[in-house]
Design a protein around this motif. Structure first.
Motif, PDB file in Angstrom:
ATOM      1  N   THR A 182     -10.713  21.688   0.334  1.00  0.00           N
ATOM      2  CA  THR A 182     -11.515  21.060  -0.716  1.00  0.00           C
ATOM      3  C   THR A 182     -12.916  21.635  -0.807  1.00  0.00           C
ATOM      4  OG1 THR A 182     -12.112  19.284   0.814  1.00  0.00           O
ATOM      5  CG2 THR A 182     -10.228  18.897  -0.657  1.00  0.00           C
ATOM      6  N   GLY A 183     -13.297  22.503   0.125  1.00  0.00           N
ATOM      7  CA  GLY A 183     -14.619  23.105   0.078  1.00  0.00           C
ATOM      8  C   GLY A 183     -14.843  24.027   1.255  1.00  0.00           C
ATOM      9  N   PHE A 184     -16.020  24.615   1.285  1.00  0.00           N
ATOM     10  CA  PHE A 184     -16.399  25.545   2.344  1.00  0.00           C
ATOM     11  C   PHE A 184     -17.661  25.059   3.028  1.00  0.00           C
ATOM     12  CE2 PHE A 184     -14.325  28.085  -0.994  1.00  0.00           C
ATOM     13  CZ  PHE A 184     -13.244  28.550  -0.274  1.00  0.00           C
ATOM     14  N   THR A 185     -17.789  25.364   4.308  1.00  0.00           N
ATOM     15  CA  THR A 185     -19.012  25.149   5.060  1.00  0.00           C
ATOM     16  C   THR A 185     -19.632  26.524   5.293  1.00  0.00           C
ATOM     17  OG1 THR A 185     -17.992  25.357   7.246  1.00  0.00           O
ATOM     18  CG2 THR A 185     -17.908  23.173   6.213  1.00  0.00           C
ATOM     19  N   SER A 186     -20.737  26.581   5.995  1.00  0.00           N
ATOM     20  CA  SER A 186     -21.356  27.889   6.228  1.00  0.00           C
ATOM     21  C   SER A 186     -20.453  28.803   7.053  1.00  0.00           C
ATOM     22  CB  SER A 186     -22.711  27.729   6.911  1.00  0.00           C
ATOM     23  OG  SER A 186     -22.568  27.051   8.140  1.00  0.00           O
ATOM     24  N   ASN A 187     -19.631  28.240   7.943  1.00  0.00           N
ATOM     25  CA  ASN A 187     -18.745  29.038   8.792  1.00  0.00           C
ATOM     26  C   ASN A 187     -17.267  28.844   8.505  1.00  0.00           C
ATOM     27  OD1 ASN A 187     -20.793  30.228  10.323  1.00  0.00           O
ATOM     28  ND2 ASN A 187     -20.844  28.496  11.733  1.00  0.00           N
ATOM     29  N   GLY A 188     -16.915  27.845   7.727  1.00  0.00           N
ATOM     30  CA  GLY A 188     -15.493  27.555   7.609  1.00  0.00           C
ATOM     31  C   GLY A 188     -15.120  26.753   6.375  1.00  0.00           C
ATOM     32  N   PHE A 189     -14.307  25.728   6.612  1.00  0.00           N
ATOM     33  CA  PHE A 189     -13.577  25.072   5.535  1.00  0.00           C
ATOM     34  C   PHE A 189     -13.660  23.551   5.680  1.00  0.00           C
ATOM     35  CE2 PHE A 189     -11.748  28.858   7.300  1.00  0.00           C
ATOM     36  CZ  PHE A 189     -11.741  29.709   6.211  1.00  0.00           C
ATOM     37  N   ARG A 190     -13.473  22.876   4.560  1.00  0.00           N
ATOM     38  CA  ARG A 190     -13.349  21.425   4.565  1.00  0.00           C
ATOM     39  C   ARG A 190     -12.023  21.044   3.944  1.00  0.00           C
ATOM     40  NH1 ARG A 190     -15.919  18.212   1.709  1.00  0.00           N
ATOM     41  NH2 ARG A 190     -16.803  19.624   0.209  1.00  0.00           N
ATOM     42  N   ILE A 191     -11.409  20.055   4.556  1.00  0.00           N
ATOM     43  CA  ILE A 191     -10.229  19.407   3.988  1.00  0.00           C
ATOM     44  C   ILE A 191     -10.569  17.932   3.986  1.00  0.00           C
ATOM     45  CG2 ILE A 191      -7.796  18.847   4.320  1.00  0.00           C
ATOM     46  CD1 ILE A 191      -7.404  21.610   5.489  1.00  0.00           C
ATOM     47  N   GLY A 192     -10.868  17.407   2.804  1.00  0.00           N
ATOM     48  CA  GLY A 192     -11.383  16.046   2.726  1.00  0.00           C
ATOM     49  C   GLY A 192     -12.695  15.970   3.491  1.00  0.00           C
ATOM     50  N   ASP A 193     -12.784  15.027   4.434  1.00  0.00           N
ATOM     51  CA  ASP A 193     -13.994  14.865   5.241  1.00  0.00           C
ATOM     52  C   ASP A 193     -13.969  15.679   6.531  1.00  0.00           C
ATOM     53  OD1 ASP A 193     -14.984  13.080   3.386  1.00  0.00           O
ATOM     54  OD2 ASP A 193     -14.187  11.324   4.423  1.00  0.00           O
ATOM     55  N   ARG A 194     -12.878  16.370   6.805  1.00  0.00           N
ATOM     56  CA  ARG A 194     -12.760  17.150   8.052  1.00  0.00           C
ATOM     57  C   ARG A 194     -13.308  18.555   7.874  1.00  0.00           C
ATOM     58  NH1 ARG A 194      -6.783  17.102   9.957  1.00  0.00           N
ATOM     59  NH2 ARG A 194      -7.712  18.195  11.715  1.00  0.00           N
ATOM     60  N   ARG A 195     -14.030  19.019   8.903  1.00  0.00           N
ATOM     61  CA  ARG A 195     -14.589  20.375   8.921  1.00  0.00           C
ATOM     62  C   ARG A 195     -13.798  21.233   9.898  1.00  0.00           C
ATOM     63  NH1 ARG A 195     -20.475  20.886   7.687  1.00  0.00           N
ATOM     64  NH2 ARG A 195     -20.269  22.743   8.967  1.00  0.00           N
ATOM     65  N   PHE A 196     -13.613  22.488   9.532  1.00  0.00           N
ATOM     66  CA  PHE A 196     -12.912  23.468  10.367  1.00  0.00           C
ATOM     67  C   PHE A 196     -13.788  24.716  10.411  1.00  0.00           C
ATOM     68  CE2 PHE A 196      -9.835  20.658   8.495  1.00  0.00           C
ATOM     69  CZ  PHE A 196      -8.937  20.383   9.523  1.00  0.00           C
ATOM     70  N   ASP A 197     -14.692  24.780  11.385  1.00  0.00           N
ATOM     71  CA  ASP A 197     -15.673  25.859  11.434  1.00  0.00           C
ATOM     72  C   ASP A 197     -15.242  27.052  12.280  1.00  0.00           C
ATOM     73  OD1 ASP A 197     -17.571  24.738   9.699  1.00  0.00           O
ATOM     74  OD2 ASP A 197     -18.328  23.454  11.298  1.00  0.00           O
ATOM     75  N   SER A 198     -14.260  26.890  13.145  1.00  0.00           N
ATOM     76  CA  SER A 198     -13.879  28.010  14.019  1.00  0.00           C
ATOM     77  C   SER A 198     -12.618  28.712  13.547  1.00  0.00           C
ATOM     78  CB  SER A 198     -13.689  27.522  15.458  1.00  0.00           C
ATOM     79  OG  SER A 198     -12.650  26.577  15.532  1.00  0.00           O
ATOM     80  N   GLY A 199     -12.061  28.291  12.436  1.00  0.00           N
ATOM     81  CA  GLY A 199     -10.828  28.832  11.893  1.00  0.00           C
ATOM     82  C   GLY A 199      -9.903  27.691  11.510  1.00  0.00           C
ATOM     83  N   LEU A 200      -8.880  28.016  10.725  1.00  0.00           N
ATOM     84  CA  LEU A 200      -8.002  26.985  10.189  1.00  0.00           C
ATOM     85  C   LEU A 200      -6.572  27.497  10.131  1.00  0.00           C
ATOM     86  CD1 LEU A 200      -7.578  24.275   8.613  1.00  0.00           C
ATOM     87  CD2 LEU A 200      -8.231  25.538   6.539  1.00  0.00           C
ATOM     88  N   LEU A 201      -5.645  26.677  10.623  1.00  0.00           N
ATOM     89  CA  LEU A 201      -4.210  26.915  10.466  1.00  0.00           C
ATOM     90  C   LEU A 201      -3.674  25.853   9.522  1.00  0.00           C
ATOM     91  CD1 LEU A 201      -3.036  27.625  14.132  1.00  0.00           C
ATOM     92  CD2 LEU A 201      -3.576  29.288  12.330  1.00  0.00           C
ATOM     93  N   LEU A 202      -2.842  26.260   8.584  1.00  0.00           N
ATOM     94  CA  LEU A 202      -2.278  25.341   7.597  1.00  0.00           C
ATOM     95  C   LEU A 202      -0.771  25.506   7.492  1.00  0.00           C
ATOM     96  CD1 LEU A 202      -4.776  25.861   4.657  1.00  0.00           C
ATOM     97  CD2 LEU A 202      -4.479  23.756   5.954  1.00  0.00           C
ATOM     98  N   SER A 203      -0.111  24.387   7.277  1.00  0.00           N
ATOM     99  CA  SER A 203       1.291  24.388   6.877  1.00  0.00           C
ATOM    100  C   SER A 203       1.393  23.372   5.740  1.00  0.00           C
ATOM    101  CB  SER A 203       2.200  23.998   8.054  1.00  0.00           C
ATOM    102  OG  SER A 203       2.222  22.599   8.229  1.00  0.00           O
ATOM    103  N   PRO A 204       2.527  23.277   5.083  1.00  0.00           N
ATOM    104  CA  PRO A 204       2.667  22.254   4.052  1.00  0.00           C
ATOM    105  C   PRO A 204       2.527  20.842   4.618  1.00  0.00           C
ATOM    106  CG  PRO A 204       4.343  23.922   3.775  1.00  0.00           C
ATOM    107  CD  PRO A 204       3.670  24.195   5.090  1.00  0.00           C
ATOM    108  N   GLU A 205       2.586  20.709   5.947  1.00  0.00           N
ATOM    109  CA  GLU A 205       2.568  19.392   6.578  1.00  0.00           C
ATOM    110  C   GLU A 205       1.292  19.067   7.330  1.00  0.00           C
ATOM    111  OE1 GLU A 205       6.026  19.994   8.981  1.00  0.00           O
ATOM    112  OE2 GLU A 205       7.388  19.457   7.345  1.00  0.00           O
TER     113      GLU A 205
END
Length: 126
Positions: A16-39
């Protein structure tokens, strides 16, 4: 901070957005990297590019049936993963689509809206 909109409804996580180092999914931040699956979405302590491990990514996401392909976000610039990583994907009958991590995060939403059964591994934005 950049916000992304979800125009099409589907199950599973969406960036849903980006941080200075990573990603946001809703209210959660993922600054060191992100793994995603459909689940699921998992924080990923992304290794240096030469130490990428497809087996570890697949084990962490534990997706069944296996994914069509891996959407790989290589960080701030588009950079191919090492040959050994690409060969491991080929051996697992899985393709790899490579782009910078911001583009990969946007592509994730488009591909999931098409109900593609994929996984994502996005390097941090540093």
């Amino acid at each position: 901070m950049v916000e992304l909109r979800r125009d099409v409804e589907f199950e599973g996580p969406i960036v849903t957005g980006f941080t200075s180092n990573g990603f946001r999914i809703g209210d959660r931040r993922f600054d060191s990297g992100l793994l995603l699956s459909p689940e699921q979405a998992l924080s990923w302590d992304a290794p240096v590019r030469d130490n990428l491990d497809l087996t570890g990514i697949l084990a962490a996401l534990d997706l069944s049936p296996g994914p069509e392909f891996l959407l790989f976000g290589s960080g701030t610039m588009m950079e191919q993963p090492p040959a050994v990583f690409r060969r491991a994907a080929e051996a697992a009958n899985m393709g790899i689509e490579v782009m910078d991590s911001r583009a990969a995060a946007r592509a994730w939403g488009v591909l999931r809206a098409e109900e593609r059964w994929i996984i994502g591994a996005f390097m941090p934005l540093r």
